[in-house]
Scaffold this motif. Structure first.
Motif, mmCIF file in Angstrom:
data_model
loop_
_atom_site.group_PDB
_atom_site.id
_atom_site.type_symbol
_atom_site.label_atom_id
_atom_site.label_comp_id
_atom_site.label_asym_id
_atom_site.label_seq_id
_atom_site.Cartn_x
_atom_site.Cartn_y
_atom_site.Cartn_z
ATOM 1 N N LEU A 122 -3.196 39.138 -20.048
ATOM 2 C CA LEU A 122 -3.857 37.893 -20.433
ATOM 3 C C LEU A 122 -5.218 38.129 -21.074
ATOM 4 N N LEU B 236 -7.846 35.481 -22.950
ATOM 5 C CA LEU B 236 -7.652 34.084 -22.553
ATOM 6 C C LEU B 236 -8.717 33.657 -21.547
ATOM 7 N N VAL C 285 -9.107 30.940 -18.712
ATOM 8 C CA VAL C 285 -8.268 30.073 -17.897
ATOM 9 C C VAL C 285 -9.114 29.386 -16.836
ATOM 10 N N PHE D 247 -5.187 36.362 -11.606
ATOM 11 C CA PHE D 247 -5.423 36.052 -13.016
ATOM 12 C C PHE D 247 -6.490 36.982 -13.597
ATOM 13 N N ALA E 263 -7.508 37.913 -17.640
ATOM 14 C CA ALA E 263 -8.065 36.636 -18.080
ATOM 15 C C ALA E 263 -9.517 36.475 -17.635
ATOM 16 N N ASP F 103 -9.211 27.950 -22.819
ATOM 17 C CA ASP F 103 -7.956 27.868 -23.566
ATOM 18 C C ASP F 103 -6.908 27.039 -22.840
ATOM 19 N N VAL F 104 -6.951 27.054 -21.509
ATOM 20 C CA VAL F 104 -5.891 26.428 -20.729
ATOM 21 C C VAL F 104 -6.396 26.162 -19.319
ATOM 22 N N ALA G 264 -0.290 21.981 -16.024
ATOM 23 C CA ALA G 264 -1.292 22.567 -16.913
ATOM 24 C C ALA G 264 -1.944 21.500 -17.781
ATOM 25 N N ASP H 13 -3.949 21.513 -21.812
ATOM 26 C CA ASP H 13 -4.278 22.361 -22.954
ATOM 27 C C ASP H 13 -5.775 22.325 -23.226
ATOM 28 N N CYS I 74 0.676 31.628 -19.345
ATOM 29 C CA CYS I 74 -0.478 32.209 -20.047
ATOM 30 C C CYS I 74 -0.094 33.485 -20.786
ATOM 31 N N MET J 196 1.160 32.548 -24.108
ATOM 32 C CA MET J 196 0.043 32.233 -25.003
ATOM 33 C C MET J 196 -0.593 33.509 -25.553
ATOM 34 N N LEU K 197 -1.698 26.410 -26.213
ATOM 35 C CA LEU K 197 -0.732 25.741 -25.348
ATOM 36 C C LEU K 197 -0.199 24.485 -26.017
#
Length: 447
Positions: A176, A179, A181, A198, A203, A239-240, A253, A255, A354, A357, A364
């Motif tokens: 990830l 990203l 998150v 994560f 991430a 991002d998410v 989730a 976006d 993720c 992505m 997303l």
């Protein structure tokens, strides 16, 4: 009234769900799940049975888990206490160490005063209805009463969280890195393991709802309260956003704009990715009758078959097992990836969403555009007989509504399994049409 509901035993802690009930239920579980070829072979070899127990952070989980441990140990079962962990972690650990069964103390997305007891069989799978019935009957029967060195031991499962986190990371098809998150842990069971995993997957992580105090679980945070997550994603430019519920068997989730992405959309994204990689068994997705019409259309366009089940992840799991399917779930965010889990796993689902992505470099919102969500209106008509759903005048009304909708929508009438209530669900090309037709049908049901 049956003790077991659609997902274990659940109720107000120290109301219907007492320490006494938990202890008796554990003793009965030891009797019933201590039977069978493998269990009998272990006992014949002089070995005690082993059970894994975990809980979410509710304050009542302490006395309920203590009661369950007492009931099991007094029945000659060794208990490994995994502490506070998600439901899917408990299910995974049962299979990972080849335990005979396991127990999760959690009421999932319910408020803090409630709690529940979920029992998993060998391999971390949910119990069939017939086994639950036998356990309930055994609560009034003779208990196992070993003495001396034959009673069970209770020990801390010291590396439980590490085992689960390593398993999650090993499942990922792509890291990830890059990203950002935002995680909403609902002040629940994933408050420790989800952010850690994560981050270890690469991430950048911002965390909300991860300060459990025993009474704030699901309170304004998590998958049933998405507003704070959406606001934090927008505020931080993430991002998410990923939301769990109290026991982290769900994933929903938002976006980068804060727009909601539900379980149907998540399943659509994962199904397309898995088909592309040759990991979607028989190019089939299993979903419930409540999944959006847009999911069916999107999957058909991608050459993916959707098999429907009744509402409840246990029915999704049952059909997945029968067909050997690799992906299924519910609009509510229970997503089951059978290669890696025996139940819905919100952390696993969020990681794989993720990863797609990160692998594609797409947002997303762009990935979710594979599916057009049809406006859906649900009206619960209370105080009517459940049989009203099949009365002639109601069925006639449904036929008229379906004719008016044509292929641009659908109607679903579903009697409640526990209340005097009929649920009326209508999907249409516009929200106004769905609302109007649902209200007309609800009036007929009341009629």
């Amino acid at each position: 009234m049956a003790l077991f509901g659609t997902d274990g035993v659940r109720g107000l802690a120290n109301g219907p769900l007492t320490a006494e009930l938990a202890l008796t239920l554990a003793q009965a579980t030891a009797v019933v799940l201590g039977q069978g070829r493998i269990a009998e072979a272990r006992k014949a070899a002089g070995k005690r049975l082993t059970a894994v127990i975990a809980r979410d952070p509710r304050v009542s989980g302490h006395f309920l888990s203590a009661a369950v441990e007492a009931g099991l140990a007094s029945s000659g079962v060794d208990v490994l206490d995994a502490g506070t962990l998600p439901t899917p972690a408990a299910a995974y650990l049962i299979g990972d160490i080849d335990a005979d069964f396991g127990v999760m103390i959690s009421a999932s997305h319910n408020p803090a005063p409630d709690n529940g007891i979920k029992i998993f069989a060998r391999g971390g799978v949910k119990l069939p209805d017939e086994v639950e019935r036998r356990i309930e009957e055994a609560m009034g029967g003779e208990k196992l009463r070993p003495i001396g060195g034959d009673v069970g031991r209770v020990e801390r499962f010291s590396d439980a969280e590490d085992r689960y986190a390593i398993h999650l990371l090993a499942s990922l098809p792509h890291r990830l890195d890059g990203l950002h998150v935002v995680l909403d842990c609902a002040h629940g069971a994933a408050s420790g393991v989800s952010p850690e995993t994560f981050r270890n997957a690469g991430a950048k992580v911002t965390v909300i709802g991860a300060d459990p105090d025993g009474i704030n679980i699901n309170d304004g945070y998590g998958s049933t309260h998405m507003g704070r997550l959406a606001a934090e994603v927008v505020r931080t430019g993430a991002d998410v956003g990923i939301a769990h519920d109290g026991d982290a068997d769900r994933c929903l989730a938002v976006d980068a704009t804060g727009a909601f992405v539900d379980g149907d959309q998540i399943m659509a994204i994962l199904a397309v990715a898995m088909k592309r990689d040759g990991r979607l068994k028989n190019d089939t997705l299993v979903a419930t009758v409540m999944s959006n019409l847009g999911l069916h259309r999107a999957m058909a366009a991608q050459g993916i078959t959707v098999e429907q089940t009744g509402v409840g992840d246990r029915y999704v799991l049952e059909r997945m097992g029968e067909g050997g399917f690799s992906l299924g779930g519910e609009q509510s965010g229970h997503v089951i990836m059978s290669r890696y889990a025996t139940t819905g796993d919100g952390v696993l689902t969020g990681l794989h969403l993720c990863a797609e992505m990160a692998r594609t470099g797409r947002t997303l919102a762009d990935l979710a555009s594979v599916m057009t969500v049809f406006p859906q209106v649900l009206i619960n008509v209370r105080g009517v007989e459940r049989s009203r759903a099949t009365d002639a005048d109601v069925l006639a009304g449904v036929q008229v509504a379906e004719a008016a909708l044509g292929d641009s929508g659908r109607v679903l009438l579903r009697p409640s399994g526990t209340e005097q209530m009929v649920r009326v669900m209508v999907e249409a090309a516009s929200h106004d049409d769905a609302q109007r037709i649902a209200e007309e049908l609800a009036d007929i049901v009341r009629g």
